[in-house]
Design a protein around this motif. Structure first.
Motif, PDB file in Angstrom:
ATOM      1  N   GLN A  93      27.725 106.104   5.612  1.00 20.56           N
ATOM      2  CA  GLN A  93      26.879 107.368   5.570  1.00 20.56           C
ATOM      3  C   GLN A  93      27.639 108.298   4.519  1.00 20.56           C
ATOM      4  O   GLN A  93      28.788 108.331   4.301  1.00 20.56           O
ATOM      5  N   GLY A 114      18.772 101.106   6.673  1.00 19.23           N
ATOM      6  CA  GLY A 114      18.847 102.564   6.711  1.00 19.23           C
ATOM      7  C   GLY A 114      18.013 103.133   5.865  1.00 19.23           C
ATOM      8  O   GLY A 114      16.854 102.834   5.631  1.00 19.23           O
ATOM      9  N   SER A 115      18.412 104.283   5.476  1.00 17.23           N
ATOM     10  CA  SER A 115      17.733 105.276   4.546  1.00 17.23           C
ATOM     11  C   SER A 115      18.386 105.562   3.266  1.00 17.23           C
ATOM     12  O   SER A 115      19.771 105.855   3.402  1.00 17.23           O
ATOM     13  N   GLU A 133      12.886 104.294   3.100  1.00 16.85           N
ATOM     14  CA  GLU A 133      13.595 103.623   4.468  1.00 16.85           C
ATOM     15  C   GLU A 133      13.466 102.255   4.569  1.00 16.85           C
ATOM     16  O   GLU A 133      12.778 101.690   3.477  1.00 16.85           O
ATOM     17  N   GLY A 152      20.791 108.740   5.354  1.00 12.26           N
ATOM     18  CA  GLY A 152      20.782 108.559   6.648  1.00 12.26           C
ATOM     19  C   GLY A 152      21.988 108.705   7.495  1.00 12.26           C
ATOM     20  O   GLY A 152      23.028 109.285   7.037  1.00 12.26           O
TER      21      GLY A 152
END
Ligand SMILES: *[C@@H]1O[C@H](CO)[C@@H](O)[C@H](O)[C@H]1NC(C)=O
Ligand SMILES: *[C@@H]1O[C@H](CO)[C@@H](O)[C@H](O)[C@H]1NC(C)=O
Length: 208
Positions: A93, A114-115, A133, A152
């Protein structure tokens, strides 16, 4: 006539695989413009064509919270001369891959978890970017500057594929500020204030 023309076309447009099955990199010799020279075929084994570096997770304990594990000819000798290689991205993250280019390869990125926001800048300085995505795939055309960041709340992962066994990577910020070109010259050729140049040279390891 047509099949002859077709086979000439195929021979002249494929890589050295047309005249030999493979050219496993001889990592003991220096690489030339077309890659490494070939290891003696008598010493080639199945292990030259297998890369196991993705078994272990990468180490994301760094300022960009990101690990890129390459499987280019240097790590994966079997891809030498085949015009292909791969890499794995893991980014926590808030993690990112800074603006960079691959002088020798077009790249495809497949988001596997995840993104990510991913984009590139054309030679006309048009910016193309989008939030991706899991399951999305993007292509970065050869040589163009591009970037990725985790958009994300958890870890994001992707697999990269390159159209070269040695894509090479030039990170823009390090090209500008991680070097020993005197700060006044960097300032002159980038239109940046010399104090700004000195600050970033300090951060990115360049000499002032
Ligand atoms: C990950 O990298 C950091 C910083 O270089 C290091 O301190 C740490 O030991 C590494 N962790 C592993 C599991 O290798
Ligand atoms: C991340 O978490 C925040 C706060 O919990 C939430 O509003 C947001 O939708 C989440 N984003 C994603 C991409 O899951």
């Amino acid at each position: 006539m047509f099949p002859i023309i077709l086979s000439i076309l195929i021979l002249s447009t494929t890589s050295n695989a047309a005249v030999q099955d493979f050219c496993v990199a001889d990592l003991k010799a220096a690489a030339g413009p077309t890659g490494y020279s070939c290891k003696n075929p008598a010493t080639v084994t199945i292990d030259d064509f297998i890369f196991s570096g993705f078994r272990k997770p990468g180490n994301t304990s760094n300022t960009i919270k990101t690990a890129v594990t390459p499987a280019s000819a240097d790590q994966f000798p079997g891809v030498n001369g085949l015009g292909i290689s791969v890499a794995r991205l893991e980014t926590e993250q808030g993690g990112l891959v800074p603006l960079h280019s691959h002088p020798g390869a077009t790249e495809i990125a497949i988001v596997t978890q995840g993104s990510l926001v991913a984009g590139f800048i054309s030679s006309a300085n048009t910016v193309y970017y989008k939030s991706l995505e899991e399951g999305d795939t993007i292509v970065f055309p050869e040589g163009l500057l591009h970037f990725l960041f985790n958009s994300g709340n958890g870890t994001a992962k992707a697999i990269f594929s390159f159209s070269s066994s040695n894509p090479r990577t030039q990170l823009t910020s390090f090209a500008l500020f991680g070097n020993d070109l005197p700060s006044d010259i960097v300032g002159k050729v980038t239109f940046l204030d010399a104090e700004v140049v000195k600050k970033y040279k300090g951060l990115l390891g360049g000499s002032r």
